[in-house]
Design an enzyme around this catalytic site. Sequence first.
Site, mmCIF file in Angstrom:
data_model
loop_
_atom_site.group_PDB
_atom_site.id
_atom_site.type_symbol
_atom_site.label_atom_id
_atom_site.label_comp_id
_atom_site.label_asym_id
_atom_site.label_seq_id
_atom_site.Cartn_x
_atom_site.Cartn_y
_atom_site.Cartn_z
ATOM 1 N N VAL A 126 90.216 -38.235 -33.752
ATOM 2 C CA VAL A 126 89.815 -39.562 -34.235
ATOM 3 C C VAL A 126 88.519 -39.502 -35.048
ATOM 4 O O VAL A 126 88.176 -40.462 -35.743
ATOM 5 C CB VAL A 126 89.662 -40.564 -33.076
ATOM 6 C CG1 VAL A 126 91.005 -40.850 -32.423
ATOM 7 C CG2 VAL A 126 88.643 -40.101 -32.051
ATOM 8 N N ALA A 152 93.659 -44.660 -27.065
ATOM 9 C CA ALA A 152 93.274 -44.174 -25.739
ATOM 10 C C ALA A 152 92.373 -42.950 -25.804
ATOM 11 O O ALA A 152 91.893 -42.479 -24.768
ATOM 12 C CB ALA A 152 94.524 -43.838 -24.916
ATOM 13 N N LYS A 203 85.040 -39.155 -21.975
ATOM 14 C CA LYS A 203 84.816 -40.114 -20.894
ATOM 15 C C LYS A 203 84.046 -39.592 -19.684
ATOM 16 O O LYS A 203 83.711 -40.378 -18.793
ATOM 17 C CB LYS A 203 86.166 -40.659 -20.404
ATOM 18 C CG LYS A 203 87.040 -39.625 -19.711
ATOM 19 C CD LYS A 203 88.316 -40.272 -19.167
ATOM 20 C CE LYS A 203 89.093 -39.301 -18.292
ATOM 21 N NZ LYS A 203 90.268 -39.935 -17.667
ATOM 22 N N LYS A 224 82.705 -49.351 -17.142
ATOM 23 C CA LYS A 224 81.355 -48.852 -17.430
ATOM 24 C C LYS A 224 80.772 -49.452 -18.708
ATOM 25 O O LYS A 224 79.585 -49.275 -19.001
ATOM 26 C CB LYS A 224 81.368 -47.329 -17.486
ATOM 27 C CG LYS A 224 81.689 -46.695 -16.144
ATOM 28 C CD LYS A 224 81.892 -45.197 -16.240
ATOM 29 C CE LYS A 224 82.174 -44.601 -14.864
ATOM 30 N NZ LYS A 224 83.387 -45.148 -14.203
ATOM 31 N N LYS A 233 81.259 -47.055 -25.149
ATOM 32 C CA LYS A 233 82.474 -47.865 -25.020
ATOM 33 C C LYS A 233 82.178 -49.344 -25.261
ATOM 34 O O LYS A 233 83.025 -50.070 -25.786
ATOM 35 C CB LYS A 233 83.107 -47.647 -23.655
ATOM 36 C CG LYS A 233 83.691 -46.252 -23.463
ATOM 37 C CD LYS A 233 84.735 -45.901 -24.523
ATOM 38 C CE LYS A 233 86.041 -46.637 -24.309
ATOM 39 N NZ LYS A 233 87.086 -46.199 -25.291
ATOM 40 N N ASN A 258 88.722 -47.547 -12.488
ATOM 41 C CA ASN A 258 89.202 -46.183 -12.329
ATOM 42 C C ASN A 258 90.714 -46.157 -12.144
ATOM 43 O O ASN A 258 91.261 -46.860 -11.303
ATOM 44 C CB ASN A 258 88.528 -45.550 -11.103
ATOM 45 C CG ASN A 258 87.032 -45.399 -11.306
ATOM 46 O OD1 ASN A 258 86.585 -44.578 -12.079
ATOM 47 N ND2 ASN A 258 86.259 -46.236 -10.621
ATOM 48 N N THR A 272 78.537 -39.243 -3.167
ATOM 49 C CA THR A 272 77.295 -39.496 -3.896
ATOM 50 C C THR A 272 76.388 -40.442 -3.115
ATOM 51 O O THR A 272 75.275 -40.096 -2.740
ATOM 52 C CB THR A 272 77.596 -40.074 -5.290
ATOM 53 O OG1 THR A 272 78.532 -41.145 -5.154
ATOM 54 C CG2 THR A 272 78.191 -39.016 -6.208
#
Length: 335
Positions: free
Chosen positions: A66, A85, A89, A131, A143, A171, A195
């Site tokens: 792209v 798409a 990411k 996000k 994004k 997600n 995390t």
Amino acid sequence: MLNNKTILITGGTGSLGKALTKTILEKWPTVKKLIIFSRDEQKQFQMAQEYPLFKYPQIRFFIGDVRDFERLRRAFKEVDFVIHAAAMKHVPIAEYNPMECIKTNINGAENVINAAIETGVSNVVALSTDKAAAPINLYGATKLASDKLFIAANNIKGDNPIRFSVVRYGNVMGSNGSVIPFFIEKRKDGKLPITVSDMTRFNITLEGGVEMVLNALESAWGGEIFVPKIPSYKITDIAKAIGPNCVQEVIGIRPGEKIHEEMITSSDSFFTYDLGKYYVILPQIPKWSLDEYIKKFSAIKVDQGFTYNSGTNSEWVSVEELRMLIKEHVDETFN
């Protein structure tokens, strides 16, 4: 909707691209052409084994990036619908390689827009991410910029009837690089790295993501950001579902990560409507009648200050439900 039409999917060898391919071929067997546009020749080779030309003469595999406008313009010739798409990411990789992320996610979006306008594409649906709402990492910021570009494209197209819209979701369960396949692999060690113990995430299946994209292709008027109503899960619950006997080892939050994800911010609430199954964030200056849109979709304005956050969500997936979803949508052999 797609019979006798030509569809191109950028990033078509990714998880969602493959799921879209499967659904499109099943629901619209007389689709004129389905073009898989991506830069990874190995993934294209592997996907071509699943869809051999003698059985699926509609499929075309087109190597390209792209970032390359001329390649996109050639690929878009005689294409009716584009599903964008392709993206860089992975949050930590984007933080370490910021310009590479910008080139793909922002410059790539601009290339898709310009190539689509120049070649007579009738409809473009771009994939976004939770996000992108109030971003704190570079991936989310790129994004968000991409979303803004696709929404604004409806204002610069002139009298071209092309429509640009965005689908934003959380997600995708079992997608490449997501936590579920990572935990399934790590449970062999008897430890699962967590995390932050109170971290939450939105959850959507690949099938749900596909349904959203196809809904946008069919119903978008141009300029909308579609947001699904989906459940949340706690990171500790996904760990319990995958490795009930594993030790959960708290390792701390990674660069650019949020504890909770947000898909609609309080600032978005001024332009957000409830469509029943989905929310939609409408453009601030739509190119069509807002009253007609509200009537057509029975849209209900959300309250001022409304937010849609994975931590304050009203719908949650339990540990047992997560186990069932993993077996159904990710790994049939999971137990």
